[in-house]
Design an enzyme around this catalytic site. Sequence first.
Site, PDB file in Angstrom:
ATOM      1  N   GLY A   1       0.817  -1.211   0.000  1.00  0.00           N
ATOM      2  CA  GLY A   1       0.000   0.000   0.000  1.00  0.00           C
ATOM      3  C   GLY A   1       0.851   1.262   0.000  1.00  0.00           C
TER       4      GLY A   1
ATOM      5  N   VAL B   1       1.318   3.503   2.388  1.00  0.00           N
ATOM      6  CA  VAL B   1       2.147   3.644   3.583  1.00  0.00           C
ATOM      7  C   VAL B   1       3.301   2.651   3.521  1.00  0.00           C
ATOM      8  CG1 VAL B   1       2.197   3.482   6.104  1.00  0.00           C
ATOM      9  CG2 VAL B   1       0.240   4.544   4.965  1.00  0.00           C
TER      10      VAL B   1
ATOM     11  N   ARG C   1      -5.251   2.033  18.993  1.00  0.00           N
ATOM     12  CA  ARG C   1      -4.790   3.360  19.428  1.00  0.00           C
ATOM     13  C   ARG C   1      -5.419   3.797  20.742  1.00  0.00           C
ATOM     14  NH1 ARG C   1      -5.539   6.104  13.697  1.00  0.00           N
ATOM     15  NH2 ARG C   1      -3.678   5.299  12.638  1.00  0.00           N
TER      16      ARG C   1
ATOM     17  N   CYS D   1      -2.827  10.316  10.887  1.00  0.00           N
ATOM     18  CA  CYS D   1      -2.021  11.378  10.278  1.00  0.00           C
ATOM     19  C   CYS D   1      -2.491  12.769  10.703  1.00  0.00           C
ATOM     20  CB  CYS D   1      -2.058  11.268   8.763  1.00  0.00           C
ATOM     21  SG  CYS D   1      -3.690  10.965   8.083  1.00  0.00           S
TER      22      CYS D   1
ATOM     23  N   GLN E   1      -7.719  17.662   3.524  1.00  0.00           N
ATOM     24  CA  GLN E   1      -6.842  16.500   3.481  1.00  0.00           C
ATOM     25  C   GLN E   1      -6.604  16.000   2.056  1.00  0.00           C
ATOM     26  OE1 GLN E   1      -8.649  15.005   7.757  1.00  0.00           O
ATOM     27  NE2 GLN E   1      -7.553  13.528   6.525  1.00  0.00           N
TER      28      GLN E   1
ATOM     29  N   SER F   1      -4.212  11.125  -1.038  1.00  0.00           N
ATOM     30  CA  SER F   1      -3.428   9.937  -0.686  1.00  0.00           C
ATOM     31  C   SER F   1      -3.753   9.431   0.711  1.00  0.00           C
ATOM     32  CB  SER F   1      -1.933  10.220  -0.814  1.00  0.00           C
ATOM     33  OG  SER F   1      -1.521  11.173   0.137  1.00  0.00           O
ATOM     34  N   GLY F   2      -4.401  10.259   1.509  1.00  0.00           N
ATOM     35  CA  GLY F   2      -4.828   9.799   2.826  1.00  0.00           C
ATOM     36  C   GLY F   2      -5.825   8.663   2.770  1.00  0.00           C
TER      37      GLY F   2
ATOM     38  N   GLU G   1     -12.961  10.069  10.773  1.00  0.00           N
ATOM     39  CA  GLU G   1     -11.759  10.879  10.990  1.00  0.00           C
ATOM     40  C   GLU G   1     -11.914  11.859  12.154  1.00  0.00           C
ATOM     41  OE1 GLU G   1      -9.308  10.065   9.056  1.00  0.00           O
ATOM     42  OE2 GLU G   1      -7.861  11.703   9.001  1.00  0.00           O
TER      43      GLU G   1
ATOM     44  N   LYS H   1     -11.514  10.258  15.444  1.00  0.00           N
ATOM     45  CA  LYS H   1     -10.119   9.891  15.689  1.00  0.00           C
ATOM     46  C   LYS H   1      -9.320  11.111  16.146  1.00  0.00           C
ATOM     47  CE  LYS H   1      -9.905   6.123  12.317  1.00  0.00           C
ATOM     48  NZ  LYS H   1      -9.603   5.848  10.905  1.00  0.00           N
TER      49      LYS H   1
ATOM     50  N   HIS I   1      -1.694  17.192   4.333  1.00  0.00           N
ATOM     51  CA  HIS I   1      -2.936  17.613   4.995  1.00  0.00           C
ATOM     52  C   HIS I   1      -2.746  19.020   5.560  1.00  0.00           C
ATOM     53  CE1 HIS I   1      -4.300  13.663   4.371  1.00  0.00           C
ATOM     54  NE2 HIS I   1      -4.357  13.188   5.590  1.00  0.00           N
TER      55      HIS I   1
END
Lengths: 351, 351, 351, 351
Positions: D15, D17, D111, D148, D175, D178-179, D201, D204, D241
Amino acid sequence: MPARTYKVAVLGARGLVGQWFARMLSGHPWFKLTAVTSHEAVGAKYGKSVKWVIGGSVPAEFAELELVESDPKRIDADIVFSALPTEAARKLEPEFAREGFAVVSKAAAYRLDERVPLVVPEVNPDHLQLLEAQRGSWDGLLVADPNCTTTILALPLKPVADAYGVRRVVVTTLQAASGAGYPGVPSLDLIDNVIPYIAGEEEKVRDELLKIMGSLRGGRVEWAHFEVAATCTRVPVLDGHLESVYVETEKPVDPAEAVELMRRFRGRPQELKLPTAPEAPLVVLEGEDRPQPRLDRMAGSVPGMSVAVGRVRRGPSERSLMFVALGHNLVRGAAGSALLLAELLAAEGYV
Amino acid sequence: MPARTYKVAVLGARGLVGQWFARMLSGHPWFKLTAVTSHEAVGAKYGKSVKWVIGGSVPAEFAELELVESDPKRIDADIVFSALPTEAARKLEPEFAREGFAVVSKAAAYRLDERVPLVVPEVNPDHLQLLEAQRGSWDGLLVADPNCTTTILALPLKPVADAYGVRRVVVTTLQAASGAGYPGVPSLDLIDNVIPYIAGEEEKVRDELLKIMGSLRGGRVEWAHFEVAATCTRVPVLDGHLESVYVETEKPVDPAEAVELMRRFRGRPQELKLPTAPEAPLVVLEGEDRPQPRLDRMAGSVPGMSVAVGRVRRGPSERSLMFVALGHNLVRGAAGSALLLAELLAAEGYV
Amino acid sequence: MPARTYKVAVLGARGLVGQWFARMLSGHPWFKLTAVTSHEAVGAKYGKSVKWVIGGSVPAEFAELELVESDPKRIDADIVFSALPTEAARKLEPEFAREGFAVVSKAAAYRLDERVPLVVPEVNPDHLQLLEAQRGSWDGLLVADPNCTTTILALPLKPVADAYGVRRVVVTTLQAASGAGYPGVPSLDLIDNVIPYIAGEEEKVRDELLKIMGSLRGGRVEWAHFEVAATCTRVPVLDGHLESVYVETEKPVDPAEAVELMRRFRGRPQELKLPTAPEAPLVVLEGEDRPQPRLDRMAGSVPGMSVAVGRVRRGPSERSLMFVALGHNLVRGAAGSALLLAELLAAEGYV
Amino acid sequence: MPARTYKVAVLGARGLVGQWFARMLSGHPWFKLTAVTSHEAVGAKYGKSVKWVIGGSVPAEFAELELVESDPKRIDADIVFSALPTEAARKLEPEFAREGFAVVSKAAAYRLDERVPLVVPEVNPDHLQLLEAQRGSWDGLLVADPNCTTTILALPLKPVADAYGVRRVVVTTLQAASGAGYPGVPSLDLIDNVIPYIAGEEEKVRDELLKIMGSLRGGRVEWAHFEVAATCTRVPVLDGHLESVYVETEKPVDPAEAVELMRRFRGRPQELKLPTAPEAPLVVLEGEDRPQPRLDRMAGSVPGMSVAVGRVRRGPSERSLMFVALGHNLVRGAAGSALLLAELLAAEGYV
């Protein structure tokens, strides 16, 4: 004008082409949309289950239609518009034709089949005579609408070919993202970028163009013989395929005359005053930087049904002509052209 | 390798091409940037007065240079890179040549002047012999770097022409916004849009290509004779001109062989191992959807100095070849190519 | 309904706002466009001299109008719409007012002038009472239409303020390229990029909002007292300003109730059934990813005249509300809002 | 500096990342990439099977690595970087920790788990003490790298919070495409458009920020108590971003002092001179229209590892501060931050 109205169905109604079919069938004077199909979301209301991405909103009168499977037994219609994926079309379209439906297909599956007429209504309406030979096989009929890029090229090429003959066509296309459907092309591929390749497109342009420009002889279409060299690219544009065209001709070309021939070009749909026929299939623009997708893709008296042509000029030899053509890939290149073809079938008594 | 280092100046240093000159001259082994000019902001520090839009930042060693007028008397340099607008170039470049500077011009003003060599270092370095005849007129000399689109086309065309001969080239370009400078193209013209016209560009491609591919005979360049049919468009891409090329050749083409010829193609800069010469001027990519501007414009061992080529294939006849070429319009198409040309002048003893 | 029709003029008719004025005045039931001005191209036909970039084409009935200078003596009209640049507006608008014209200004010059009503027709029509005091100074009158971003924010804020009171507004805008006019923002600044600043915009949003939401006391407007913290950014979108809004309120908020209040919100233009008034000034969308500029900027029964609102939700405390608003910056944010304001003046007997 | 080098693996290496992990691990002084995993293409060479879309090319030294399943038994490594989808991460990451690997996770799965430290190395390195309590459960360990958007916000917020205290944060993000990974957002959604919503998002950002800014008490993290109101939007940008931030503080703010505090801000990675630590985690830009994604996403002495901050200014009250922050979502927002975290683990002796 046909003596009656027709029930029509759209197979694959949730995709981009299906959405344009719904929009253009809204308020249509001859055709009444009675059935919509999808391989997903069967049983759901069309208005709720479609992700409507073409602007505006789902026509209110179709919002409550219930999605059914693409099965001839589930559908009550005279004409079936197919916006199916190729493989599904290959299997299902003959089934519908066998069951007595008139199938007007936007799919690629049978375009090159020699029994199937591949028709741009203004260019080769005579090819519909192939339908006579279909009667032995099917109760219904199957006609094919060309690839969007082909139609947008065939229209301006027709008056040029008639006047000067064509020996060779070199074309580079700049095609809109919507040509790949939804979700289609990832945004990471089209931000600050173009893609110089569209799988299968160049072959389609070549083969379909030669079939459309071919001649009917002895109940068969003899393909035209000129050379076609196509390069198809994808650009960051929502709608509207732009084509940069170079033509080598049999006879010397007068560009000013070519412009006049394009402007005056009319076809059978204009004679018959079909509901979706624009007054002029070709709109020749004056500005040296036109046509442009955003400004000109809705050209014509029926928005999106005319091809905009610009920069008509002689090439390096007197037997060459260059121009830029632009058409709305989902209207004249898809739903609109298929609709016009169905109108032609109705007006000419094939359905 | 030259026996010494050279002082160089950049005329029109605040524009996009000027910014790339500054970047590529930073740390250059032979050339030392000692003067920058601008018609605005004279007296200001370069680092403060330039709107740096090419990413990264102004090279620290040039930030304190003071902008001066484009006046030969104000400048102490051996070589002058001109990124002036055409009209200013027409007036000023001969003045600099007269005063003894070696002028390497990125401007269009003198490209077609028969006294001025128009050179892509890998393609026609022999044309520098025209400089002999300049000695009568000027103490210095004037050489021209071609239009970006021309250079990016001439490089892959050269090995094809050498092997098969060229009868006709039909090219459609998809050019980046940065080709129009800054501010350049309004964003309203390039959001959801392309523009099928760039003023003057198609004539430049044709004329410059024929001069570059021409032969030196009796101290003059006899232009090549093949046909060139160009259509130049602008697309929403930052950097990197993509060109869709169709070539008719004298002899039958073997596309696999053509790929090999492109891959092995080397020129005088590679022989001389010039600092800005990439190992291979042409990089032939495998992927069927390459080259793409965002991914490939920095191709090559010296980033941006190679032209990326892809989709090399036969056209409709055996005497035709098709491919897609991509080059960074501000590097190989402008500052980088001019720099390479200056390096060639130095290595060959012209300065 | 006014007893008569009005002659109207557009000052600065060739710009983007001027083009939208022409489009929206075409076929208007009360207003007849009789004069167009421009500081360039005086004497030319409007249809020939305007670079029409808003899609479609110049309304045929206005194409032959001859451009004149922005001079009260050259114009025969009752109402003058000003789309002049700020400096020109500062000088010319009072001249027109003095000569007896009703000036409806889209320019920023007099928006904060305490004699001049700054009006969003659905929000503060009562501020038109300031016009009484103008009668001493001028034979005509001068009213101001707010900045596009302000109008699009003021409309959804009004029912929230009425129901819950406002203590603080934090807003970040994502504004379309067309807000900067043509040529406006260079494409190099908006390909693969956004710009987090628009000169002067944040102050305009704050000051104009406080004036519009202010109260008429003793013949003067007392500005509202809440805090406004605005950040204005430019994004690669053609038309449609999106605003991310956080509001702290005096009283606890029920988001479902807030949605209902927005949906039911109507103003004086709706009562009076003004021709350009949408049925609902606010359209609240259901989809969690709406409003989107491309899909929703033409929201409303009069296309582009409603503000689309979505994502209405409580903030982190019970005295906070968050939502996203979107309006067409050239329609509800400019030409359309000014037109609606002129209709209000006519219907209320001010002209 | 650790006493030894470490073998590392990347889970989900194909991917976006994963590609950045490969790039940043190329030539790393402490870490040697020995294993790459993918749920597809097991057995294929990494170089052949990855669709490399981040520019440049696959690092040559990793091209021949063979993809294996994400199975602890198939992997020989000390540290495992997880770029797995959430569901796969939830299942697999504890398995790796149990088998003795140090897992540094870019996934969202754990997380908010109270046993797992969620760490921005410059902001809350002390939270790594939570790892002591993990020793009972696992032979290895599991640490989480934030979303991110959270990281890019937490970095500039830290010195503000330390100096002035934070009561409330209102943030709107713009943003990059690519996020969402590849293929991610369809181009039809981002041409002439923005999307005012990113699923999950905003929650988060709020929750992760409060945990990161929380205090370690009695072996647990007590979340910070301030309010967070986030609106997350997607814009047509490749990488980077942008965040528009409004902060209400406990104490009055001096914006010039805040700029200085940001400029001087350093953390544990800078003290330890970790290989991927930029000299300054925050780069404060001068230009009023900065930071911009295309120009500033690679800010910092380690490209992409610093957050660029601009437009630092007081808000409407003296206890408020506003600024714009920009970070590369795949570098400082993902692979780079995880790498820095692993370096911190090594330098502090946790592995």
